[in-house]
Design a protein around this motif. Structure first.
Motif, PDB file in Angstrom:
ATOM      1  N   VAL A 193       0.816  -1.225   0.000  1.00 23.77           N
ATOM      2  CA  VAL A 193       0.000   0.000   0.000  1.00 23.77           C
ATOM      3  C   VAL A 193       0.845   1.268   0.000  1.00 23.77           C
ATOM      4  CG1 VAL A 193      -1.822  -1.230   1.237  1.00 23.77           C
ATOM      5  CG2 VAL A 193      -0.197   0.179   2.526  1.00 23.77           C
ATOM      6  N   ALA A 194       2.174   1.121   0.055  1.00 32.47           N
ATOM      7  CA  ALA A 194       3.039   2.300   0.156  1.00 32.47           C
ATOM      8  C   ALA A 194       2.864   3.258  -1.018  1.00 32.47           C
ATOM      9  CB  ALA A 194       4.504   1.868   0.268  1.00 32.47           C
ATOM     10  N   GLY A 195       2.606   2.712  -2.177  1.00 33.04           N
ATOM     11  CA  GLY A 195       2.475   3.572  -3.357  1.00 33.04           C
ATOM     12  C   GLY A 195       1.096   4.162  -3.550  1.00 33.04           C
ATOM     13  N   SER A 196       0.095   3.677  -2.836  1.00 31.62           N
ATOM     14  CA  SER A 196      -1.279   4.132  -3.068  1.00 31.62           C
ATOM     15  C   SER A 196      -1.909   4.827  -1.863  1.00 31.62           C
ATOM     16  CB  SER A 196      -2.157   2.937  -3.468  1.00 31.62           C
ATOM     17  OG  SER A 196      -2.119   1.926  -2.476  1.00 31.62           O
ATOM     18  N   LEU A 197      -1.443   4.547  -0.645  1.00 32.50           N
ATOM     19  CA  LEU A 197      -2.003   5.169   0.544  1.00 32.50           C
ATOM     20  C   LEU A 197      -0.984   6.097   1.186  1.00 32.50           C
ATOM     21  CD1 LEU A 197      -3.904   2.275   2.403  1.00 32.50           C
ATOM     22  CD2 LEU A 197      -4.862   4.048   0.921  1.00 32.50           C
ATOM     23  N   SER A 198      -1.440   7.216   1.682  1.00 32.09           N
ATOM     24  CA  SER A 198      -0.564   8.116   2.422  1.00 32.09           C
ATOM     25  C   SER A 198      -0.235   7.489   3.771  1.00 32.09           C
ATOM     26  CB  SER A 198      -1.255   9.458   2.645  1.00 32.09           C
ATOM     27  OG  SER A 198      -2.355   9.305   3.523  1.00 32.09           O
ATOM     28  N   PRO A 199       0.889   7.897   4.386  1.00 35.15           N
ATOM     29  CA  PRO A 199       1.195   7.372   5.716  1.00 35.15           C
ATOM     30  C   PRO A 199       0.075   7.610   6.722  1.00 35.15           C
ATOM     31  CG  PRO A 199       3.117   8.482   4.824  1.00 35.15           C
ATOM     32  CD  PRO A 199       1.980   8.753   3.873  1.00 35.15           C
ATOM     33  N   ALA A 200      -0.588   8.762   6.639  1.00 38.25           N
ATOM     34  CA  ALA A 200      -1.659   9.069   7.586  1.00 38.25           C
ATOM     35  C   ALA A 200      -2.815   8.077   7.458  1.00 38.25           C
ATOM     36  CB  ALA A 200      -2.159  10.498   7.374  1.00 38.25           C
ATOM     37  N   THR A 201      -3.232   7.795   6.224  1.00 38.45           N
ATOM     38  CA  THR A 201      -4.339   6.857   6.008  1.00 38.45           C
ATOM     39  C   THR A 201      -3.964   5.452   6.439  1.00 38.45           C
ATOM     40  OG1 THR A 201      -5.117   8.180   4.136  1.00 38.45           O
ATOM     41  CG2 THR A 201      -5.894   5.906   4.274  1.00 38.45           C
ATOM     42  N   HIS A 202      -2.763   5.038   6.086  1.00 35.08           N
ATOM     43  CA  HIS A 202      -2.299   3.694   6.425  1.00 35.08           C
ATOM     44  C   HIS A 202      -2.241   3.499   7.940  1.00 35.08           C
ATOM     45  CE1 HIS A 202       1.296   0.663   6.378  1.00 35.08           C
ATOM     46  NE2 HIS A 202       0.164   0.071   6.665  1.00 35.08           N
ATOM     47  N   LEU A 203      -1.591   4.422   8.650  1.00 33.05           N
ATOM     48  CA  LEU A 203      -1.421   4.253  10.086  1.00 33.05           C
ATOM     49  C   LEU A 203      -2.744   4.414  10.839  1.00 33.05           C
ATOM     50  CD1 LEU A 203       2.020   6.005  10.716  1.00 33.05           C
ATOM     51  CD2 LEU A 203       1.523   3.618  10.184  1.00 33.05           C
ATOM     52  N   PHE A 204      -3.644   5.243  10.334  1.00 32.27           N
ATOM     53  CA  PHE A 204      -4.964   5.362  10.956  1.00 32.27           C
ATOM     54  C   PHE A 204      -5.732   4.047  10.822  1.00 32.27           C
ATOM     55  CE2 PHE A 204      -9.495   6.579  10.981  1.00 32.27           C
ATOM     56  CZ  PHE A 204      -9.549   7.200  12.223  1.00 32.27           C
ATOM     57  N   ALA A 205      -5.591   3.397   9.666  1.00 28.63           N
ATOM     58  CA  ALA A 205      -6.233   2.090   9.482  1.00 28.63           C
ATOM     59  C   ALA A 205      -5.672   1.064  10.457  1.00 28.63           C
ATOM     60  CB  ALA A 205      -6.054   1.615   8.044  1.00 28.63           C
ATOM     61  N   LEU A 206      -4.361   1.144  10.725  1.00 31.02           N
ATOM     62  CA  LEU A 206      -3.751   0.230  11.687  1.00 31.02           C
ATOM     63  C   LEU A 206      -4.300   0.460  13.093  1.00 31.02           C
ATOM     64  CD1 LEU A 206       0.015   0.106  10.594  1.00 31.02           C
ATOM     65  CD2 LEU A 206      -1.838  -1.478  10.043  1.00 31.02           C
ATOM     66  N   THR A 207      -4.602   1.708  13.420  1.00 38.03           N
ATOM     67  CA  THR A 207      -5.216   1.993  14.724  1.00 38.03           C
ATOM     68  C   THR A 207      -6.542   1.255  14.871  1.00 38.03           C
ATOM     69  OG1 THR A 207      -4.193   4.165  15.038  1.00 38.03           O
ATOM     70  CG2 THR A 207      -6.305   3.796  16.126  1.00 38.03           C
ATOM     71  N   GLY A 208      -7.399   1.362  13.853  1.00 36.32           N
ATOM     72  CA  GLY A 208      -8.688   0.673  13.913  1.00 36.32           C
ATOM     73  C   GLY A 208      -8.542  -0.827  14.017  1.00 36.32           C
ATOM     74  N   LEU A 209      -7.623  -1.385  13.221  1.00 34.10           N
ATOM     75  CA  LEU A 209      -7.419  -2.829  13.247  1.00 34.10           C
ATOM     76  C   LEU A 209      -6.877  -3.281  14.596  1.00 34.10           C
ATOM     77  CD1 LEU A 209      -7.404  -5.525  11.730  1.00 34.10           C
ATOM     78  CD2 LEU A 209      -5.091  -4.971  10.940  1.00 34.10           C
ATOM     79  N   GLY A 210      -5.932  -2.527  15.160  1.00 33.03           N
ATOM     80  CA  GLY A 210      -5.358  -2.888  16.451  1.00 33.03           C
ATOM     81  C   GLY A 210      -6.377  -2.871  17.562  1.00 33.03           C
ATOM     82  N   LEU A 211      -7.242  -1.860  17.571  1.00 30.81           N
ATOM     83  CA  LEU A 211      -8.284  -1.790  18.597  1.00 30.81           C
ATOM     84  C   LEU A 211      -9.267  -2.944  18.462  1.00 30.81           C
ATOM     85  CD1 LEU A 211      -9.010   2.053  18.625  1.00 30.81           C
ATOM     86  CD2 LEU A 211      -7.802   0.730  20.374  1.00 30.81           C
ATOM     87  N   LEU A 212      -9.599  -3.301  17.228  1.00 26.34           N
ATOM     88  CA  LEU A 212     -10.531  -4.398  16.992  1.00 26.34           C
ATOM     89  C   LEU A 212      -9.947  -5.724  17.472  1.00 26.34           C
ATOM     90  CD1 LEU A 212     -13.158  -5.486  15.746  1.00 26.34           C
ATOM     91  CD2 LEU A 212     -11.932  -5.670  13.559  1.00 26.34           C
ATOM     92  N   VAL A 213      -8.708  -6.005  17.114  1.00 30.37           N
ATOM     93  CA  VAL A 213      -8.069  -7.261  17.511  1.00 30.37           C
ATOM     94  C   VAL A 213      -7.930  -7.341  19.031  1.00 30.37           C
ATOM     95  CG1 VAL A 213      -5.919  -8.594  17.417  1.00 30.37           C
ATOM     96  CG2 VAL A 213      -6.859  -7.580  15.332  1.00 30.37           C
ATOM     97  N   THR A 214      -7.548  -6.236  19.660  1.00 35.31           N
ATOM     98  CA  THR A 214      -7.404  -6.225  21.117  1.00 35.31           C
ATOM     99  C   THR A 214      -8.740  -6.503  21.798  1.00 35.31           C
ATOM    100  OG1 THR A 214      -5.559  -4.660  21.009  1.00 35.31           O
ATOM    101  CG2 THR A 214      -6.735  -4.826  23.105  1.00 35.31           C
ATOM    102  N   ALA A 215      -9.799  -5.853  21.319  1.00 39.43           N
ATOM    103  CA  ALA A 215     -11.118  -6.041  21.927  1.00 39.43           C
ATOM    104  C   ALA A 215     -11.612  -7.474  21.756  1.00 39.43           C
ATOM    105  CB  ALA A 215     -12.121  -5.058  21.321  1.00 39.43           C
TER     106      ALA A 215
END
Length: 413
Positions: A172-194
């Motif tokens: 995704v490095a060529g298509s997503l900005s760092p902000a979008t990518h890392l924000f998506a990781l936040t959502g995924l991390g919270l979901l997996v933890t819960a």
């Protein structure tokens, strides 16, 4: 009642306590999820370092100082996390730190200067270090209950998570900005933890573990008597071994992609694949770690691992072709695979969460030392030469591993 006693009760099928702990398999799976999540989130940040370097306009040396924030935040909180684990239990602290790590990973992409980056990386590093101490403490308890050296399997989950995080990040490095990518990781991390906390509720209601020194002799048959100055010296020794190898892991994580792209002209996707390959071979090495430890013992595993990592990183740092560098990274991953988990596991077996925290703090001191040293050497000489310091410290780990052969006698040594 200490967690290790509760685990042994569960394994033996006896009754004890007012809550029924899950089976060892269920608890082991839950902990493996957190190790994998830790690796996945960290790798997701790592592969975006070149883009965030460009975004902040940082030089190699200023980037190195900013990256210092990750390790500084981790080291600052690790000893505190050891105390929190003793008071509230390592399981509950693992869940809380998983939430904090997921929230903090979005912050680096919101910065516009090296100073701001370094400040937010303090928060990211604090959550990262806390999670590492908590989940390793919980894993040490489980290893003691199982009476098998399965610690590398948890770190294999970390490596597979890192491989997946780096691989997806490269795609995704060529298509997503760092902000979008890392924000998506936040959502995924919270979901997996819960989801993990809900499906394994013992992670939230686990009781505090007693310090290793307070356990009765019957509960710690594999730990040497006299947890005094000698035990502290042994913990420090294994902490230094962890430091030498964490330096190498941090160097490849934070500078490997930049070396491939800047010095060898690799594309962003191929540069990200370098860390992904390193994580893959490390994961493979850790999957075989239990068998290696049972067959060859901890001393030979440490010595062979350090020597292999030294040779691989020498190739990875100085080879003139991309494919040779990738090969070197792969060999280095195999060599480093089991050194850190063995060192932290031995320290935890001696002193419980305090031992894990002490060894981890020293270990991540390697990451604390690595970014600025490599950054300044890269500006002064070159990045490839700077990366050869990983070879030197891996060789040092091999020597120290041999020195520690009689420290805390183990039947497999």
């Amino acid at each position: 009642m200490p967690q290790v006693n509760k685990l042994r009760t569960a394994l033996s099928g006896e009754r004890g306590g007012d809550t029924a702990p899950p089976s060892s398999a269920r608890l082991r799976a839950a902990l493996a999820v957190f190790f994998a999540l830790d690796g996945f989130l960290f790798a997701g940040w790592v592969v975006r370092i070149p883009a965030i370097k460009h975004q902040t306009g940082a030089s190699a040396s200023t980037l190195g100082l900013a990256l210092l924030g990750v390790s500084a935040g981790a080291v600052i909180t690790m000893m505190l996390t050891g105390r929190l684990c003793r008071r509230y239990g390592s399981h509950a602290v693992t869940v809380v730190c998983g939430v904090l790590l997921s929230l903090s990973i979005a912050l680096p992409a919101q910065t516009g200067s090296a100073l701001a980056l370094g400040l937010v990386l303090l928060a990211f590093g604090a959550a990262y270090g806390g999670l590492n101490v908590a989940m390793n403490s919980a894993a040490v308890d489980l290893v003691s209950a199982l009476r098998r050296p399965v610690m590398p399997s948890f770190h294999a989950a970390f490596s597979f998570g890192g491989m997946a995080g780096a691989g997806i990040g490269g795609l995704v490095a060529g298509s997503l900005s760092p902000a979008t990518h890392l924000f998506a990781l936040t959502g995924l991390g919270l979901l997996v933890t819960a989801v993990t906390a809900v499906t394994a509720p013992v992670l939230l209601r686990g009781r505090p573990a007693a310090p290793a020194a307070e356990l009765p002799a019957a509960d710690a048959p594999d730990r040497p008597k006299g947890m005094g100055s000698r035990a502290r010296r042994i913990v420090v020794l294994f902490g230094v071994i962890a430091l030498c190898t964490a330096y190498g892991e941090g160097a490849l994580a934070e500078w490997g992609a930049l070396h491939l792209s800047q010095d060898l002209g690799a594309t962003p996707g191929l540069a990200a694949a370098g860390y992904s390959l390193f994580a893959l071979t490390m994961a493979i090495g850790r999957l075989t770690g239990t068998a290696l430890l049972e067959r060859f013992g901890q001393t030979r595993t440490l010595v062979a691992g350090g020597a292999t990592a030294a040779a691989g990183m020498l190739l990875g740092a100085l080879a003139p072709a991309v494919w040779l560098v990738l090969l070197g990274f792969a060999v280095a991953g195999l060599g480093l695979a089991n050194i850190f988990p063995v060192a932290v596991g031995r320290a935890g077996a001696l002193a419980g969460p305090s031992g894990v925290a002490a060894a981890s703090t020293l270990g991540y001191g390697g990451m604390l030392l690595g970014p600025p040293v490599i950054g300044f050497l890269a500006d002064w000489i070159s990045l490839p030469v700077a990366l050869t310091t990983v070879t030197l410290l891996a060789a040092t780990a091999a020597v120290l591993g041999w020195t520690a052969r009689n420290a805390g006698e183990h039947p497999n040594d």
